[in-house]
Design a protein around this motif. Sequence first.
Motif, PDB file in Angstrom:
ATOM      1  N   ASP A  25      44.607  54.960 -23.217  1.00  0.00           N
ATOM      2  CA  ASP A  25      45.836  54.763 -23.979  1.00  0.00           C
ATOM      3  C   ASP A  25      46.185  53.279 -24.001  1.00  0.00           C
ATOM      4  OD1 ASP A  25      46.939  54.197 -21.470  1.00  0.00           O
ATOM      5  OD2 ASP A  25      48.029  56.104 -21.346  1.00  0.00           O
ATOM      6  N   ALA A  26      47.395  52.980 -24.430  1.00  0.00           N
ATOM      7  CA  ALA A  26      47.803  51.575 -24.547  1.00  0.00           C
ATOM      8  C   ALA A  26      47.844  50.891 -23.190  1.00  0.00           C
ATOM      9  CB  ALA A  26      49.166  51.492 -25.231  1.00  0.00           C
ATOM     10  N   HIS A  27      48.054  51.655 -22.130  1.00  0.00           N
ATOM     11  CA  HIS A  27      48.098  51.062 -20.795  1.00  0.00           C
ATOM     12  C   HIS A  27      46.701  50.794 -20.244  1.00  0.00           C
ATOM     13  CE1 HIS A  27      52.428  51.548 -20.349  1.00  0.00           C
ATOM     14  NE2 HIS A  27      52.303  52.773 -20.827  1.00  0.00           N
ATOM     15  N   THR A  28      45.798  51.758 -20.396  1.00  0.00           N
ATOM     16  CA  THR A  28      44.452  51.592 -19.837  1.00  0.00           C
ATOM     17  C   THR A  28      43.611  50.635 -20.665  1.00  0.00           C
ATOM     18  OG1 THR A  28      43.445  53.391 -21.104  1.00  0.00           O
ATOM     19  CG2 THR A  28      44.534  53.989 -19.040  1.00  0.00           C
ATOM     20  N   GLY A  29      43.873  50.595 -21.983  1.00  0.00           N
ATOM     21  CA  GLY A  29      42.987  49.871 -22.878  1.00  0.00           C
ATOM     22  C   GLY A  29      41.747  50.705 -23.162  1.00  0.00           C
TER      23      GLY A  29
END
Length: 644
Positions: free
Chosen positions: A564-568
């Motif tokens: 997701d946007a946090h993990t990339g």
Amino acid sequence: MAVRELSPKSSISLQIMEDIAPGGDVFAIVQPLAAPRRVVSGAAGADPEAAVIVEADEGTDIAPLLARAEAKQVADLGGGLYAAIVPVKKASIVYEHANVRFVEAQKQKRTMLEKALVDGMVGLPSSRKVAGRGDGVVVGIIDSGFDLSHPAFRDGNNKLRVDALLEQKFNGTTFSAREFSTAQLEAGWNTGGNRPGFDEDGHGTHVASIAAGSPFNAVSGVAPDARFVLVKTDFIRLAEATKWCFDKADGRPAVVNMSLGGHHGAHDGASAEERALDRLSGPGRIVVLAAGNERIDNIHVGARLAEGQTETATLDMSTEEGGITIVCWYGNKDRFDVSLVSPSGTVMAAPGMNREAKFNANGARVTIGRTAQTRHKSVEVLIDARIKSSTDLSDFKGWKLRVTCTKAEPGRFDAWITGNGRFRDGAFVESARTIGLPATATRVIAVASHVTKNAWRSDDGPQTAPAAVVGRSSRFSSRGPTRDGREKPEISAPGEMITAALAAGSEEAENSERAGTPTRTLTIEGTSMATPFVSGVIALMLERRHQLDPEGVVAALQATAVKDAHTGPTNWTPEYGHGKISAQALVNHVNQMAPSAVVVTAAGSLLADVGQAYARPAAAPQAKRVGSGGKKKTGVARKAKKKR
């Protein structure tokens, strides 16, 4: 300064234990957190014992040798590795033998659901999103103890779901262990019983309920139909505890959870303990470990240095635990000068290879040893500083670790503080490579933590942790890779703020900001909480595919991890591993494989508290009380500070 020779066939820590004079603290070197329960080597009573792992030439019968050294509680871990308890003064009998390759002192470790169940794609008991409940699978929990009166450990008929419990004990001098059957546990937990395995801390109860707790208060563990085997551990003999768990599974698929760890080692997977866990793992036998909570604790310095380059890290010691140990490692083709410098300017230099030097400075007794460690292809420099009694405590601020590279091939240097101390902020301090041992073992699954909740209710009313950003990696969650560059952690799971079972009468129950006494729940955070979530999911995987091995688990985690946007989008990151766990995707992935057969048999019988649990402190600084309510207790806050 006094200098003596060291054997390259024994860990430095074990030899320092042998060498400590009467009246010294024999166990401080391997148990830096044991201050309240230590005894000194000069005390009356039994000679102090050490828990060791012996590596012998495979196929060699070392039973006569161990008998001559008066070893007890010997466990064959496979591949020439044996766990044993030996009197400290007789340890040299073992490591000086021609057929013994190495003897390693086992080191102390520390203990480091509703929203988690939803975000991890398991679902609440009334609306599970994932197939299976762990039927036919054994979940082993090695932790601080267990409140077996809690409904999380009991089935719909109020019968224990626990096949056996092992209680390891260390009284400051000697080690012991005792096993309890289900019938003994039922009797012991009746009114007025002796409550075997009682959880004074509260950590183990919480952890076990996340992995496989029965439904209560509208939530459940991830695998609520699995069977438990439980170890109230001494936080030292982890390999023996793991072997016991797999033995008690007696042919059934099993996953063993350890929400604990430490930093006394090379962080490269080559220690005797790590290799023992690798050997114990296999088809239908999975070991899961917390990655650690030390990302922001400044316990690690590391860098690649050029020839002639010097780096210095300033450090402060806490006086609460009697001192600290610093373990330094570099490649065997490199050369480094290493010194500890006291606040008054006394320079204590590490001696030459396979030597130990002793110093006195600023109210501390300092021992520094250096040995070549063949199986690590590295050199270890161990610095142990013990605070003398009646010392000016201000003397333990502003010490320096000074490192100069004299040969760089490639010139990588790493050091970790064990015990209650920290390096001051600086360029040499590194948050990478803070995965704890034994999560750095090759075949175990190391678990990081991310945030799925930042508000909860407690005895004090509504609570919030505004610094915990939902979806983001937990600020405390240790970062990879390992010192030798392997990709650890493997996966990230919900670890903040996790509501699960509260152990009645435990220290955690005294924290009114975290305890929910009427609902028998506790809300805390840490990779300790993320790890049993993963263990529970692996139990669901083993329910379908009984012979799944560690490599198959990692491949499935990699194939199904959420990005997701946090993990990339990258395949692996130091914070999240391969990404965030999805139980639903994992079980669906395994269901596409053909199920394997397993013979489920009755559990067999046993043949012949100190610790870092990887839970963050219960009174975490980022938690903010927003409601009115009961008076806040302070006992847990004091204990939590000690556990960091």
